[in-house]
Design a protein around this motif. Structure first.
Motif, PDB file in Angstrom:
ATOM      1  N   GLY A   1      -1.855   0.508  -7.869  1.00  0.00           N
ATOM      2  CA  GLY A   1      -2.852   1.650  -7.521  1.00  0.00           C
ATOM      3  C   GLY A   1      -3.318   1.489  -6.001  1.00  0.00           C
ATOM      4  N   LEU A   2      -2.722   0.596  -5.296  1.00  0.00           N
ATOM      5  CA  LEU A   2      -3.351   0.632  -3.981  1.00  0.00           C
ATOM      6  C   LEU A   2      -2.893   2.060  -3.437  1.00  0.00           C
ATOM      7  N   ARG A   3      -3.770   2.394  -2.420  1.00  0.00           N
ATOM      8  CA  ARG A   3      -3.470   3.508  -1.490  1.00  0.00           C
ATOM      9  C   ARG A   3      -4.222   3.614  -0.325  1.00  0.00           C
ATOM     10  N   PHE A   4      -3.835   4.195   0.845  1.00  0.00           N
ATOM     11  CA  PHE A   4      -4.413   4.165   2.075  1.00  0.00           C
ATOM     12  C   PHE A   4      -5.906   5.218   1.931  1.00  0.00           C
ATOM     13  N   ARG A   5      -7.019   4.744   2.318  1.00  0.00           N
ATOM     14  CA  ARG A   5      -8.383   5.299   2.255  1.00  0.00           C
ATOM     15  C   ARG A   5      -8.572   5.692   3.750  1.00  0.00           C
TER      16      ARG A   5
ATOM     17  N   THR B   1       0.722  -1.217  -0.123  1.00  0.00           N
ATOM     18  CA  THR B   1       0.049  -0.172   0.110  1.00  0.00           C
ATOM     19  C   THR B   1       0.883   1.233  -0.091  1.00  0.00           C
ATOM     20  N   VAL B   2       1.937   1.290   0.598  1.00  0.00           N
ATOM     21  CA  VAL B   2       2.713   2.329   1.028  1.00  0.00           C
ATOM     22  C   VAL B   2       3.467   2.459  -0.566  1.00  0.00           C
ATOM     23  N   SER B   3       3.933   1.734  -1.241  1.00  0.00           N
ATOM     24  CA  SER B   3       4.310   1.597  -2.429  1.00  0.00           C
ATOM     25  C   SER B   3       3.591   1.785  -3.647  1.00  0.00           C
ATOM     26  N   ARG B   4       1.984   1.860  -3.329  1.00  0.00           N
ATOM     27  CA  ARG B   4       1.143   2.182  -4.186  1.00  0.00           C
ATOM     28  C   ARG B   4       0.908   1.082  -5.568  1.00  0.00           C
TER      29      ARG B   4
ATOM     30  N   ASP C   1      -9.043   2.960   6.383  1.00  0.00           N
ATOM     31  CA  ASP C   1      -7.948   2.643   6.619  1.00  0.00           C
ATOM     32  C   ASP C   1      -7.341   3.203   7.721  1.00  0.00           C
TER      33      ASP C   1
END
Length: 421
Positions: A364-368, A358-361, A371
């Motif tokens: 397309g992952l990202r913190f919401r 998530t940190v490295s995206r 989260d």
């Protein structure tokens, strides 16, 4: 709710109760509550809120552990009820809270868009994780009551962020759950303090009515906490002349910041021949002449002095404590450490992998926003570990996030929809 889930929950509840009774056939209290029970006995005998100091062999005013259980034990004995009946009551409530925790883990995962089969698998996975099913969950610890309440509170706050109106029944449920939890486990004041602060900050983006409802619930919780803790403050002021909830903090602060600590609870912290006790006595003259509050203050001052004098060692301790926090150990009441558990290791590795992705995206992952709220109890407990030491009994309150977040990230990687950011 699928019918077979009801059957599984009944089996798990019976298993939990069987373990509680099998591991504690004498219906004994844990060592913290035995101390509180002795204080209650002394109070009923007219001696006041005192306990026997084993080193000094004198009765001293005692407010080391939480005071609320002492009040409960006094009332219980005044009612003429045997102590082992209270253990049975705690066991029954623990089983009920355990089932509540399973339901709200599933609801939390569903809120994050996790498919129903995976959400139920995650809930049942939480139910059989080592700490929940055995290391803490199979013994008389009030964490068995307070952890499911934390899961419930986080879910309610998440639903509010998702747009659900926060009506008075839910506000009362939040305030009552938080207050009871903090009365039983004082360090949860820090966990809930940070959780509510983050929630209110995130709620700024809600509608005006939603934000107002959040503030009403927060102020109601604060008011109820104040009312519930007022008798404790008054009692301790009469005993020590200080408005304090407990004298434990100074003792634990020094445990976490001294030249011999390894970053975890020190089982030999009060051994006269041990290096830690010798360090304390060398730096606090007249230690045995201090009352418990004075000793707590002196120990806290010594810890702060050591940190200022040893910044490099303090930074090293932060790293060691962080590594210990994510180590696959579990709490055990009568041993310095346990062996690494493969299930605990798998959960922690999955969490760290999900966090890194998530940190490295990755893809397309990202913190919401949701989260952030889900991970706040974990952050709070990690910070407590840095301030004091790593305690696997209070890491218990970080473990739902450790388990749930990887499942949520895995579902996102499968490109299933999650909640609105």
């Amino acid at each position: 709710m699928p019918r077979f889930i009801w059957l599984v929950m009944v089996v798990l509840a019976v298993l939990k109760l069987a373990l509680l009774l099998r591991l504690n056939p004498g219906l004994e209290w844990n060592y913290d509550e035995r101390r509180n029970g002795r204080i209650a006995d002394n109070y009923l005998a007219g001696r006041g809120y005192v306990s026997l100091d084993p080193e000094r062999q004198v009765l001293r005013p005692d407010s080391f552990h939480a005071s609320f259980p002492v009040f409960v034990y006094v009332g219980w004995q005044k009612a003429g009820l045997p102590k082992h009946y209270f253990t049975l009551l705690v066991f029954a409530l623990s089983v009920a809270a355990y089932c509540l925790g399973i339901l709200y883990v599933q609801r939390t995962l569903s809120y994050f868009g996790v498919a129903p089969p995976v959400a139920w698998a995650g809930a049942l996975g939480w139910a059989v994780t080592p700490s929940v099913v055995y290391y803490i969950g199979a013994y008389m610890w009030y964490e068995n009551l307070t952890l499911p309440l934390l899961i419930l509170v986080v879910y309610k706050l998440l639903r509010h962020l998702g747009g659900r109106p926060l009506r008075w029944p839910d506000a009362l449920l939040l305030a009552g759950s938080v207050t009871l939890s903090c009365l039983l486990r004082g360090y949860l004041l820090a966990v809930y303090g940070l959780l509510f602060a983050v929630w209110l900050l995130l709620a700024v983006r809600q509608t005006r009515s939603q934000l107002a409802a959040a503030w009403r619930a927060a102020l109601l919780t604060l008011a109820l906490l104040g009312l519930a803790h007022a008798p404790i403050l008054l009692k301790n002021h009469r005993l020590f002349g200080a408005w304090t909830l407990s004298n434990q903090a100074g003792f634990e602060l020094l445990q976490g910041h001294n030249p011999v600590t390894r970053g975890r609870f020190m089982f030999d912290w009060d051994e006269r021949t041990g290096p830690f006790d010798q360090f304390v006595r060398a730096h606090i003259p007249g230690l045995d002449s201090l009352n418990q509050y004075q000793e707590s203050k002196a120990r806290a001052a010594l810890a702060q002095h050591w940190v200022r004098a040893n910044p490099a060692a303090e930074l090293w301790l932060w790293g060691r404590k962080t590594a210990l926090f994510f180590a696959p150990e579990n709490f055990i009441a009568d041993a310095p450490r346990t062996g690494y558990h493969p299930v605990t290791a798998a959960v922690h590795l999955a969490f760290l992998a999900a966090l890194l992705l998530t940190v490295s995206r990755y893809r397309g992952l990202r913190f919401r926003r949701a989260d952030v709220l889900l991970l706040t109890p974990l952050l709070a407990v990690w910070l407590l570990s840095l301030v004091f030491f790593v305690g696997f009994r209070w890491r218990y309150f970080a473990e739902p996030a450790l388990l749930l977040f990887p499942l949520i990230v895995w579902q996102r990687l499968r490109r299933r929809p999650g909640p609105a950011a």
